[in-house]
Scaffold this motif. Structure first.
Motif, PDB file in Angstrom:
ATOM      1  N   GLN A 299      37.978  64.521  41.205  1.00 55.87           N
ATOM      2  CA  GLN A 299      36.886  63.565  41.024  1.00 55.87           C
ATOM      3  C   GLN A 299      37.433  62.149  40.786  1.00 55.87           C
ATOM      4  N   ALA A 300      38.708  61.953  41.069  1.00 59.83           N
ATOM      5  CA  ALA A 300      39.354  60.660  40.840  1.00 59.83           C
ATOM      6  C   ALA A 300      40.509  60.499  41.817  1.00 59.83           C
ATOM      7  N   ASP A 301      40.982  59.257  41.951  1.00 61.49           N
ATOM      8  CA  ASP A 301      42.166  58.950  42.737  1.00 61.49           C
ATOM      9  C   ASP A 301      43.267  58.457  41.807  1.00 61.49           C
ATOM     10  N   PRO A 302      44.526  58.805  42.059  1.00 65.14           N
ATOM     11  CA  PRO A 302      45.612  58.203  41.286  1.00 65.14           C
ATOM     12  C   PRO A 302      45.560  56.684  41.418  1.00 65.14           C
ATOM     13  N   ALA A 303      45.741  55.989  40.322  1.00 67.08           N
ATOM     14  CA  ALA A 303      45.630  54.525  40.330  1.00 67.08           C
ATOM     15  C   ALA A 303      46.680  53.900  41.248  1.00 67.08           C
ATOM     16  N   LYS A 304      46.241  52.906  41.999  1.00 70.33           N
ATOM     17  CA  LYS A 304      47.144  52.121  42.827  1.00 70.33           C
ATOM     18  C   LYS A 304      47.119  50.649  42.430  1.00 70.33           C
ATOM     19  N   ALA A 305      46.335  50.327  41.424  1.00 72.29           N
ATOM     20  CA  ALA A 305      46.201  48.966  40.915  1.00 72.29           C
ATOM     21  C   ALA A 305      45.623  49.058  39.511  1.00 72.29           C
ATOM     22  N   LEU A 306      45.590  47.935  38.817  1.00 74.10           N
ATOM     23  CA  LEU A 306      44.970  47.933  37.498  1.00 74.10           C
ATOM     24  C   LEU A 306      43.461  47.933  37.625  1.00 74.10           C
ATOM     25  N   LEU A 307      42.931  47.141  38.560  1.00 73.58           N
ATOM     26  CA  LEU A 307      41.497  47.090  38.794  1.00 73.58           C
ATOM     27  C   LEU A 307      41.102  48.199  39.755  1.00 73.58           C
ATOM     28  N   PRO A 308      40.125  49.024  39.420  1.00 69.13           N
ATOM     29  CA  PRO A 308      39.690  50.078  40.339  1.00 69.13           C
ATOM     30  C   PRO A 308      38.964  49.474  41.538  1.00 69.13           C
ATOM     31  N   PRO A 309      38.853  50.203  42.659  1.00 73.92           N
ATOM     32  CA  PRO A 309      38.209  49.661  43.858  1.00 73.92           C
ATOM     33  C   PRO A 309      36.792  49.154  43.613  1.00 73.92           C
ATOM     34  N   SER A 310      36.042  49.774  42.706  1.00 71.13           N
ATOM     35  CA  SER A 310      34.662  49.346  42.466  1.00 71.13           C
ATOM     36  C   SER A 310      34.580  47.968  41.834  1.00 71.13           C
ATOM     37  N   ASP A 311      35.691  47.501  41.279  1.00 71.71           N
ATOM     38  CA  ASP A 311      35.692  46.270  40.503  1.00 71.71           C
ATOM     39  C   ASP A 311      36.662  45.230  41.045  1.00 71.71           C
ATOM     40  N   ALA A 312      37.325  45.530  42.148  1.00 71.99           N
ATOM     41  CA  ALA A 312      38.422  44.685  42.612  1.00 71.99           C
ATOM     42  C   ALA A 312      37.945  43.600  43.566  1.00 71.99           C
ATOM     43  N   PRO A 313      38.436  42.359  43.396  1.00 70.48           N
ATOM     44  CA  PRO A 313      38.095  41.270  44.322  1.00 70.48           C
ATOM     45  C   PRO A 313      38.954  41.330  45.575  1.00 70.48           C
ATOM     46  N   GLY A 314      38.606  42.202  46.508  1.00 68.75           N
ATOM     47  CA  GLY A 314      39.366  42.356  47.736  1.00 68.75           C
ATOM     48  C   GLY A 314      40.557  43.291  47.560  1.00 68.75           C
ATOM     49  N   GLU A 315      41.313  43.469  48.646  1.00 68.02           N
ATOM     50  CA  GLU A 315      42.463  44.364  48.632  1.00 68.02           C
ATOM     51  C   GLU A 315      43.626  43.729  47.882  1.00 68.02           C
ATOM     52  N   ARG A 316      44.367  44.562  47.158  1.00 64.16           N
ATOM     53  CA  ARG A 316      45.556  44.084  46.455  1.00 64.16           C
ATOM     54  C   ARG A 316      46.704  43.960  47.451  1.00 64.16           C
ATOM     55  N   SER A 317      47.408  42.825  47.439  1.00 61.25           N
ATOM     56  CA  SER A 317      48.458  42.582  48.428  1.00 61.25           C
ATOM     57  C   SER A 317      49.779  43.233  48.031  1.00 61.25           C
ATOM     58  N   GLY A 318      50.112  43.271  46.738  1.00 66.28           N
ATOM     59  CA  GLY A 318      51.387  43.814  46.295  1.00 66.28           C
ATOM     60  C   GLY A 318      51.270  45.248  45.811  1.00 66.28           C
ATOM     61  N   THR A 319      52.416  45.900  45.647  1.00 63.83           N
ATOM     62  CA  THR A 319      52.434  47.261  45.129  1.00 63.83           C
ATOM     63  C   THR A 319      52.329  47.250  43.612  1.00 63.83           C
ATOM     64  N   CYS A 320      51.879  48.351  43.062  1.00 61.98           N
ATOM     65  CA  CYS A 320      51.769  48.513  41.611  1.00 61.98           C
ATOM     66  C   CYS A 320      52.893  49.437  41.156  1.00 61.98           C
ATOM     67  N   ARG A 321      54.018  48.858  40.787  1.00 59.49           N
ATOM     68  CA  ARG A 321      55.166  49.677  40.391  1.00 59.49           C
ATOM     69  C   ARG A 321      54.841  50.575  39.191  1.00 59.49           C
ATOM     70  N   PRO A 322      54.129  50.104  38.165  1.00 61.10           N
ATOM     71  CA  PRO A 322      53.819  50.991  37.035  1.00 61.10           C
ATOM     72  C   PRO A 322      52.853  52.124  37.399  1.00 61.10           C
ATOM     73  N   CYS A 323      52.290  52.096  38.612  1.00 59.32           N
ATOM     74  CA  CYS A 323      51.417  53.185  39.053  1.00 59.32           C
ATOM     75  C   CYS A 323      52.211  54.328  39.673  1.00 59.32           C
ATOM     76  N   SER A 324      53.536  54.146  39.838  1.00 58.69           N
ATOM     77  CA  SER A 324      54.374  55.141  40.495  1.00 58.69           C
ATOM     78  C   SER A 324      54.800  56.219  39.503  1.00 58.69           C
ATOM     79  N   PHE A 325      55.090  57.403  40.031  1.00 55.65           N
ATOM     80  CA  PHE A 325      55.679  58.472  39.230  1.00 55.65           C
ATOM     81  C   PHE A 325      57.164  58.541  39.548  1.00 55.65           C
ATOM     82  N   ASP A 326      57.981  58.137  38.585  1.00 54.37           N
ATOM     83  CA  ASP A 326      59.437  58.123  38.761  1.00 54.37           C
ATOM     84  C   ASP A 326      60.045  58.529  37.424  1.00 54.37           C
ATOM     85  N   ALA A 327      60.185  59.836  37.219  1.00 58.85           N
ATOM     86  CA  ALA A 327      60.641  60.358  35.932  1.00 58.85           C
ATOM     87  C   ALA A 327      62.032  59.858  35.574  1.00 58.85           C
TER      88      ALA A 327
END
Length: 481
Positions: A299-327
């Motif tokens: 019922q959710a998507d893994p975050a790819k940005a701080l702002l969710p798509p419902s609240d975001a002003p357009g597409e995010r141009s850069g990657t979200c490094r803290p959204c990655s899983f890198d143990a």
């Protein structure tokens, strides 16, 4: 025969369907969960907003990605200086026959501001008007305490729709929620029946003449749509997620972004979490895909940005490094700053299951002791806290300011960018400033983005013209049968 009759009754109780053939000309049958309430200002659940979205017409529709405002009950929402705003209304009536006037809005917003409802902060903390008046029956005048370009987004919030004079005089909010009276394209035919549902009758611009809303469990309703005894269901349970594509094809199911997102907020004033390196280490240790497929039940998507798509002003141009899983990287960051180990992650109501899964994953990924505990009622926290945030507006200002508040983040540059975005003259200018504020939060990471909610709907072959919005899900007035 008595046994057959009993089995038929049990089948209806499970499916939440009336048992009647839905294929009646002009009649749409819809399966939903029980709404939390039908008082618009106190709604935060999808089922309630679906229903009230048909019973009320908001001042405007606001698209967060483009900043586009589409007038609805309003003819225009304008300002020359972004301090003094004028809302011109179209002619309209409530379902009880009384006119919708500017005073209807003024009195409703006064009641909302004085209440303790979900949408109250939209007026008291976000709009912050010095004065709201009705200089003419079709005119609302709003004077702010500072310049703000966010007024169309805020006034388009689904919780700020007008209420009739009868309930504003009686203050019988509970009674009103059982038999709501709106200004939208459909009216409720009789009181709402908890556990059963209600019927909407068309009184304005809507495609279906009648909409039967049936309360039940999503899994049984999904099967009912598949079997042809229900037209549309507005939630698809996790166990049906993969089958949805094969069962209904691309033309008979939809997914949309919800105004809801999950975060891990760090206590930045606590010495153990004051270093952003620690916070980034924890963020990289989160397996968001495991949360999505596990306790969040697709019922959710893994975050790819701080702002969710419902609240975001357009597409995010850069990657979200803290959204990655890198143990490995997360563990190295904690080792770099000699993190002492051991952390309690606190959770609020409704977030226990996914928080406990999160803590197990962090312990495994980062090799530190992590436990979960219910958030105490008062006092500062000595560890991070999970946040399950439901939004009342489509303005990024609401979410960004709330995230900073939840973590105790008080950086002056961030506050300045947020204030400049609020005051911006155009949506494009505001969007750039909101992205700057978002980027700063991703760098300093007082909160780590985890997931963003999405909704699902499936419908039968007799249903057409299904469109969705973040706040209502399927727009019932637009659905054709």
């Amino acid at each position: 025969m008595r046994l057959l009759a009993l089995l038929a009754v049990l089948a209806l109780a499970v499916t939440g369907c009336s048992g009647s053939d839905p294929a009646r000309p002009g009649v749409l049958t819809v399966g939903i969960r029980e709404p939390s309430t039908l008082l618009p200002a106190d709604l935060s659940d999808q089922a309630g907003r679906l229903v009230t979205g048909a019973l009320w017409t908001p001042l405007a529709d606001y698209d967060a990605a483009s900043g586009k405002v589409t007038p609805r009950a309003a003819e225009s929402i304008d300002s020359a200086d972004r301090v003094h705003w004028t809302v011109k209304l179209r002619a309209g009536t409530f379902h009880d026959g009384t006119p919708v006037t500017a005073q209807s809005y003024v009195d409703t917003w006064r009641a909302v501001a004085a209440g303790h409802w979900f949408s109250t902060p939209v007026l008291t903390e976000l709009l912050r008007a010095k004065e709201i008046t009705a200089p003419a029956p079709d005119t609302i005048a709003v004077t702010l305490d500072r310049p703000s370009g966010q007024v169309p987004a805020l006034l388009s919030a689904p919780g700020l729709v007008p209420l009739p004079a009868s309930v504003l005089a009686s203050h019988d909010w509970n009674g009103f929620a059982k038999a709501p009276v709106g200004n939208g394209p459909y009216r409720l035919d009789g009181p709402w029946k908890p556990g059963s549902g209600g019927t909407l009758k068309r009184v304005g611009q809507g495609n279906a003449q009648e909409i039967e809303l049936r309360v039940g469990e999503p899994a049984a309703q999904y099967d009912a749509v598949k079997a042809g005894t229900l037209d549309l269901v507005t939630e698809v349970p996790g166990e049906k997620h993969d089958a949805m594509h094969a069962d209904f094809g691309d033309d008979h199911h939809a997914t949309w972004a919800l105004p809801r997102a999950g975060y891990l907020a760090f206590p930045v004033a606590d010495p153990r979490f004051a270093d952003a390196t620690v916070r980034h280490g924890f963020a990289l240790g989160v397996d968001r895909a495991a949360l999505e497929a596990g306790p969040l039940a697709h019922q959710a998507d893994p975050a790819k940005a701080l702002l969710p798509p419902s609240d975001a002003p357009g597409e995010r141009s850069g990657t979200c490094r803290p959204c990655s899983f890198d143990a490995a990287a997360g563990k190295a960051l904690l080792k770099q700053v000699a993190f002492p180990g051991g952390a309690t992650i606190y959770f609020g109501p409704g977030a226990e299951e996914w928080t406990r899964t999160l803590t197990v994953g962090l312990h495994k990924a980062l090799d530190v002791s992590v436990t979960a505990q219910a958030k105490p009622g008062t006092g500062p926290l000595d560890g991070p806290a999970t946040l399950d945030l439901k939004l009342a507006t489509a303005s990024p200002y609401e979410l960004l300011s709330q995230l900073a508040s939840e973590s105790g983040y008080t950086d002056d540059v961030f506050r300045q960018n947020l204030a400049l975005a609020d005051a911006a003259a155009t949506p494009a200018e505001a969007g750039e400033l909101y992205r700057l504020a978002e980027n700063q939060l991703l760098r300093d990471l007082p909160v780590a983005p985890l997931w963003s909610g999405h909704g699902h709907a499936v419908w039968s072959s007799r249903v057409h013209d299904v469109t969705t919005t973040p706040f209502t899900g399927p727009v019932l007035a637009g659905v054709s049968v």
